[in-house]
Design a protein around this motif. Structure first.
Motif, PDB file in Angstrom:
ATOM      1  N   LYS A  89       9.345  -3.541  46.266  1.00 43.47           N
ATOM      2  CA  LYS A  89       9.736  -4.876  45.324  1.00 43.47           C
ATOM      3  C   LYS A  89       8.620  -5.222  44.440  1.00 43.47           C
ATOM      4  N   ARG A  90       7.236  -5.411  44.893  1.00 41.05           N
ATOM      5  CA  ARG A  90       6.399  -6.095  44.009  1.00 41.05           C
ATOM      6  C   ARG A  90       6.040  -4.886  42.660  1.00 41.05           C
ATOM      7  N   LEU A  91       6.204  -3.685  42.904  1.00 43.83           N
ATOM      8  CA  LEU A  91       5.838  -2.677  42.028  1.00 43.83           C
ATOM      9  C   LEU A  91       7.138  -2.285  41.447  1.00 43.83           C
ATOM     10  N   GLU A 100      -1.490   0.185  42.175  1.00 49.22           N
ATOM     11  CA  GLU A 100      -1.400  -1.197  42.065  1.00 49.22           C
ATOM     12  C   GLU A 100      -1.138  -1.982  43.388  1.00 49.22           C
ATOM     13  N   ILE A 101      -0.682  -1.242  44.150  1.00 53.74           N
ATOM     14  CA  ILE A 101      -0.239  -1.736  45.694  1.00 53.74           C
ATOM     15  C   ILE A 101      -1.442  -2.628  46.233  1.00 53.74           C
ATOM     16  N   ARG A 102      -1.288  -3.622  47.055  1.00 52.70           N
ATOM     17  CA  ARG A 102      -2.267  -4.425  47.522  1.00 52.70           C
ATOM     18  C   ARG A 102      -2.073  -4.323  49.311  1.00 52.70           C
ATOM     19  N   ASP A 105       1.165  -6.117  50.948  1.00 52.70           N
ATOM     20  CA  ASP A 105       2.449  -5.827  50.347  1.00 52.70           C
ATOM     21  C   ASP A 105       3.293  -5.170  51.286  1.00 52.70           C
TER      22      ASP A 105
END
Length: 230
Positions: free
Chosen positions: A87-89, A152-154, A157
């Motif tokens: 979802k965040r990406l 860009e994932i962290r 996440d």
């Protein structure tokens, strides 16, 4: 032969699927990083080469995958994955089952289907005990692809994988690695694990215009921490 010796060293005894994966990867590690057939050739002036604001995971290839600071959930029964969501990406993509090509290397999703991920069916299904492997293109000649933002994932996440049995396996990211395709961490990515893990692979690092490929892989290590029906 040197390659055969390396294969023996990296094999995981008693796990046929993992051994098969290790043999093929160590033979042609670039193929596991989407490294052939004219793929990943978006002509950009520059490509991201690092992970800002988060240290990349770095360790010897035999070191186990990094785990999130959460207790792993009990593994599920096997079930074919249907869709991956981050979802965040803004990732929501169908998953296609992939196997081996005629030359003995791992297949990748068709480059013309940019928003398609590939699950390597010789390994665990997502949510099942062991590593589940999902590959995706970073880009094509003309556009970004399903894993264009994967770098860009962290840590922390979540990644959701919707399965054919109606369950959604939820994985929490424990680490992200940028590895040279020449020294792919075969054991860490494909080695046997007792909990349910998800390893995502795409291209990254510097784009080499002379050979038409990226030099590195971005590898995301995540562990299943929960599941739900839906």
């Amino acid at each position: 032969m040197g390659l055969k010796g390396a294969l023996i060293l990296t094999a995981v005894a008693g796990v046929v699927a993992v051994v098969a994966g290790l043999l093929i990867v160590i033979k042609s590690p670039g193929e596991y990083g989407l490294d052939s057939g004219g793929r990943d050739q978006l002509q950009l002036a520059a490509q991201p080469s690092g992970m800002p604001q988060q240290a990349l995971f770095k360790a010897a290839p035999t070191v186990p995958p990094p785990l999130p600071a959460l207790v792993p959930a009990p593994p599920l029964m096997p079930s074919t994955p249907k869709r991956i969501v981050v979802k965040r990406l803004g990732i929501s993509a169908p998953i296609e089952s992939i196997g081996l090509a005629k030359d003995g290397t791992i297949e990748v999703p068709p480059v013309e289907k940019a928003n398609l991920a590939g699950w390597y069916r010789e390994m665990s299904t997502p949510g099942e005990a062991g590593p589940a492997i999902i590959l995706g293109h970073k880009d094509t000649r003309t556009t970004g692809a399903v894993f264009s933002k994967l770098w860009e994932i962290r840590n922390g996440d979540t990644i959701e994988v919707k399965r054919q049995d109606g369950l959604t396996a939820v994985f929490t990211v424990g680490g992200v690695e940028q590895a040279s395709k020449k020294t792919f961490p075969t054991q860490r990515v494909y080695g046997n694990q007792t909990n349910a893990q998800l390893h995502l692979i795409t291209c990254g690092g510097t784009y080499d215009r002379t050979i038409g490929h990226y030099k590195d892989n971005i590898i995301v290590y995540a562990t299943m921490t929960s599941s739900y029906r839906g």
